[in-house]
Design a protein around this motif. Sequence first.
Motif, short mmCIF file in Angstrom:
data_model
loop_
_atom_site.label_atom_id
_atom_site.label_comp_id
_atom_site.label_asym_id
_atom_site.label_seq_id
_atom_site.Cartn_x
_atom_site.Cartn_y
_atom_site.Cartn_z
N GLU A 80 -0.10 -6.24 6.67
CA GLU A 80 -0.31 -7.60 7.16
C GLU A 80 -1.69 -7.71 7.81
OE1 GLU A 80 2.83 -8.62 9.79
OE2 GLU A 80 4.43 -8.17 8.36
N PRO A 81 -2.26 -8.91 7.85
CA PRO A 81 -3.54 -9.09 8.55
C PRO A 81 -3.43 -8.63 10.00
CG PRO A 81 -3.04 -11.01 7.20
CD PRO A 81 -1.82 -10.14 7.15
N GLY A 82 -4.47 -7.98 10.49
CA GLY A 82 -4.46 -7.43 11.84
C GLY A 82 -4.32 -5.92 11.84
N MET A 83 -3.75 -5.37 10.76
CA MET A 83 -3.65 -3.92 10.64
C MET A 83 -4.99 -3.36 10.17
SD MET A 83 0.10 -3.43 8.87
CE MET A 83 1.59 -4.11 9.62
N ILE A 84 -5.41 -2.25 10.78
CA ILE A 84 -6.70 -1.65 10.44
C ILE A 84 -6.54 -0.88 9.13
CG2 ILE A 84 -8.53 -0.09 11.20
CD1 ILE A 84 -7.56 -0.58 14.08
N MET A 85 -7.33 -1.26 8.14
CA MET A 85 -7.28 -0.60 6.83
C MET A 85 -8.64 0.00 6.50
SD MET A 85 -4.18 -0.92 5.89
CE MET A 85 -4.34 -0.27 4.22
N ILE A 86 -8.62 1.26 6.08
CA ILE A 86 -9.82 1.93 5.60
C ILE A 86 -9.88 1.69 4.08
CG2 ILE A 86 -11.13 4.07 5.55
CD1 ILE A 86 -10.38 3.01 8.36
N PHE B 224 0.85 -1.18 0.00
CA PHE B 224 0.00 0.00 0.00
C PHE B 224 0.89 1.24 0.00
CE2 PHE B 224 -2.39 3.31 2.38
CZ PHE B 224 -3.46 3.46 1.51
N VAL B 225 0.57 2.21 -0.84
CA VAL B 225 1.36 3.44 -0.95
C VAL B 225 0.71 4.53 -0.10
CG1 VAL B 225 2.36 5.17 -2.49
CG2 VAL B 225 2.08 2.81 -3.28
N THR B 226 1.45 5.02 0.88
CA THR B 226 0.94 6.03 1.80
C THR B 226 1.20 7.45 1.27
OG1 THR B 226 2.99 5.71 3.04
CG2 THR B 226 1.02 4.65 3.90
N LEU B 227 0.70 8.44 2.01
CA LEU B 227 0.79 9.84 1.59
C LEU B 227 2.21 10.32 1.32
CD1 LEU B 227 -1.82 11.61 3.90
CD2 LEU B 227 -1.84 11.58 1.41
N ARG C 277 -10.74 -1.40 -2.68
CA ARG C 277 -9.31 -1.31 -2.41
C ARG C 277 -9.04 -0.48 -1.14
NH1 ARG C 277 -8.29 3.04 -7.34
NH2 ARG C 277 -9.56 4.68 -6.39
N PRO C 278 -7.85 -0.64 -0.53
CA PRO C 278 -7.48 0.18 0.63
C PRO C 278 -7.24 1.63 0.22
CG PRO C 278 -6.11 -1.80 0.48
CD PRO C 278 -6.84 -1.67 -0.81
N VAL C 279 -7.63 2.56 1.08
CA VAL C 279 -7.39 3.98 0.82
C VAL C 279 -6.65 4.67 1.97
CG1 VAL C 279 -9.32 4.25 -0.77
CG2 VAL C 279 -9.71 4.56 1.69
N ALA C 280 -6.48 3.97 3.09
CA ALA C 280 -5.74 4.55 4.22
C ALA C 280 -5.41 3.46 5.23
CB ALA C 280 -6.56 5.66 4.89
N ILE C 281 -4.32 3.67 5.96
CA ILE C 281 -4.01 2.81 7.11
C ILE C 281 -4.69 3.46 8.30
CG2 ILE C 281 -2.20 1.76 8.51
CD1 ILE C 281 -0.26 2.20 6.21
N GLY C 282 -5.73 2.81 8.81
CA GLY C 282 -6.57 3.40 9.85
C GLY C 282 -5.78 3.90 11.04
N GLY C 283 -5.98 5.17 11.39
CA GLY C 283 -5.36 5.73 12.57
C GLY C 283 -3.90 6.07 12.43
N ILE C 284 -3.33 5.86 11.23
CA ILE C 284 -1.89 6.10 11.06
C ILE C 284 -1.62 7.07 9.93
CG2 ILE C 284 0.36 5.04 10.60
CD1 ILE C 284 -0.66 2.50 11.92
N MET C 285 -1.96 6.72 8.68
CA MET C 285 -1.70 7.61 7.55
C MET C 285 -2.60 7.25 6.38
SD MET C 285 1.93 8.44 5.56
CE MET C 285 2.66 9.35 6.92
N GLY C 286 -2.99 8.29 5.63
CA GLY C 286 -3.83 8.09 4.46
C GLY C 286 -3.06 7.58 3.26
N GLY C 287 -3.80 7.27 2.20
CA GLY C 287 -3.20 6.77 0.98
C GLY C 287 -2.94 7.87 -0.02
N LEU C 288 -1.99 7.61 -0.92
CA LEU C 288 -1.56 8.64 -1.88
C LEU C 288 -2.66 8.97 -2.89
CD1 LEU C 288 0.83 10.39 -2.74
CD2 LEU C 288 1.55 8.53 -4.24
N HIS C 289 -3.38 7.97 -3.37
CA HIS C 289 -4.30 8.21 -4.48
C HIS C 289 -5.64 8.80 -4.03
CE1 HIS C 289 -5.90 4.22 -3.32
NE2 HIS C 289 -7.03 4.68 -3.81
#
Length: 810
Positions: free
Chosen positions: A301-307, A290-293, A312-324
Amino acid sequence: MKISLNWLKAFAPSLVLTESEIAARLTSLGFEVENIQHLGGRFHNVVVGKVLACQKHPNADRLSVCTVDVGQSEALQIVCGAPNVAAGQFVPVALVGAELHRYSGETLTIKKSKIRGVESMGMICAEDELGLSDNHDGIMVLGTEADSFAVGAPLDTYVPRDTVFDLAITPNRPDALSHLGIARELVGVTGVALPSYHALPFVQSSSRIQLEDTAACPHYAAVLIEGVKIAPSPLWLQNRLKAIGLRPINNVVDITNYVLHSVGQPLHAFDLDQLLEQRIRVRTDICGEFVTLDGKTRLIEPGMIMICDAQRPVAIGGIMGGLHSEISDRTTNVLLESAYFNPSQIRRASKKLGLSTDASYRFERGVDWGNIRGAAAMATAMILELAGGRVIETTENVAQERQRIHVSLSPRRVNSFLGASLEPSRMVSILVGLGFEKIEQTPEQISFAVPSWRVDVSAEVDLIEEIARVYGYDNFAPAEKMNAAYPVGRADKAHFNDRLRRFMIGMGFKEILTNPLLSLSEAQVFSERVVRTLNPISEDMAALRPSLMPSLLKVVAHNHNLSNFDLRLFEVARVFELASPDEPTLVSGYREREMLGIAITGRRAPRSWAHANQPADFFDLKGAVEELLDGLHLLEKSKFIPYTHNKLHLEIDATRNTSLGRIFAGVLQIVPKEWLMRYDIDKPVFLAELDVEVLRNFAEFDYEYHAPAKFPAVTRDLAFYVPIDVASADMVDEIIQVHPSIEQVQVFDVYEPVSSAGRSTSAVASRRSLAFSLRLVSHERTFTEDEISALLTKVIERIQSKYGAELRQA
């Protein structure tokens, strides 16, 4: 965490304390003030200017010649090297004679000058040159809108003075990670002025927001806003963010950062048009890249919160958003996220990804679960005001509404704990001022509802701590009478470590204290049974140390880098290894031991006219260990066993105490070259590591008096040719056992015959000569020559029989 005084006063308008009083009060409340920085307000001859024209410098490609209106009769010509300077900008201009106090602490005086042959009558300033931040990417642009700024006005008019407090917030106080939280601490909840905004009518919806793991995210709120206009933030908002070290990006993103640092709730803004089907799924089963901001590819990895959106994923929940899905200049429609994420899952993901952000720092400690809707409403009001647009939907998905917990407090127990005599009304006043709600009160106890932002309070003792903290520890009067019990004596076994430290310090060693965590690769150099840590803070703390040697070598390397080469160090600490399956241990599968580590390097003695400049060697280390063993009455029971050419094993004879025979007690060694290279050490180091438990179990502290002999002692020397593999220590033990009158045996000479060419001759290549000095003492009478000769004959026969030795004749 940085707190701006101007920002703080927006939440606490009644705050009248001076800067020093605020610092003292925060420290007494448990928030250490690490630094105080003053920003702005020191501008002399710095005014607002407008760039009228900007042309290329005739003699330099990277310079521009600008015509700047500063409110004088004529515009000034100023040479500027910033890449972002352009006509139409309002900028800060330092006139000739201005004195600038840079962010780095330097002072710069502006003079009339020629730059590459072109006259320059001042300087267009960057933020770091004004002391506002460390940003030197380009000049500071105040704005471009006409009539927004008064040309020639002092810069102080638009960049007010501010004071920034850098606070150390303990991990159990996430509620203090915001300006609102600090305001509550200083003036109480009744003195706080909250921002004005209208509450939003959130509607429960599982179609717009799908929570596929409610334990990871029990509450997710979203506000959909259309028709926004992305633009730079107004100057007041930029100044607020710059004061605490944040760089403004655009109005929408700046608002999310502003709300985070205002009330402590992290938010994220998505470009709604980049979300497939314009809906949100919260998942923890994603595996992949996943490409972050920041443009970096992260392994999820499984267990990580993904928005995620519909696919498709658009952000790592609670950590950083996605580039696109980030907010860009083309964004017109926004989805604003406000949520609560499981703290432990955020922390695990943050550490595994090596990615810590302002958002993750707060989520992993626990945010105010009662302010998710309020923070979203505050940000929405600001977006509508600064970016325009209209709200088209407010929706949320709440798995289960949380309830405030109730905690009971006994006033009698409070005074007993604190040694005070506070009135119950004073206790109630303190806690209510912090946001606790009094539910019920009786003479015996008072019940309080804990505010949603105080995730650290769950028991009565927590309330007692709050009362003591706010009342002030300095306000508790010391007791007039004090009862203290002192031990009648110090049992040497119980205080063995103190005795050990006194021995080492008495021999000139300095004690060190080091971190028991180290990198996995480093730990594996010293053991194959490494204990790994769960959720390590960093790769350098991924394992528990299996030995004290890496810690000692790190300290040696650090001191060598500081040109401190003569070191005698020791440490008493625990080491950790995986236990063998059949090994009995306190914690199944893990072996924990207390060890004494010793390191010697550099000169044998301090540099002095009275001492030869000789380097320490392995025998200095062995001598220090022998002196320690002698002090513990273990030297006579100890034996050094050669293990390799640069390592000795220490064994202690346990037959007097147990049936175990000899017990391994430690190792002494010359540090191998590959270890020295690993730690960038270029000088010899000698290390010992001894098992403290073994030393403690077999050390003797009962002293027995032996009267000195009334008759003269006799000294005789014997030299033997023995096979080269015979250890001198074994021969010493054997000689002492011949007769009780042999009080002491010492090796005083080692001789290996060599040929004239400097090589051992074939006849004696496998032998060497060892010479011993024997001290004979009798408590009954003076030895006669016949008795001495008979005793020496027994020694000779014993050594010849045991080791095949040959008496060396004079």
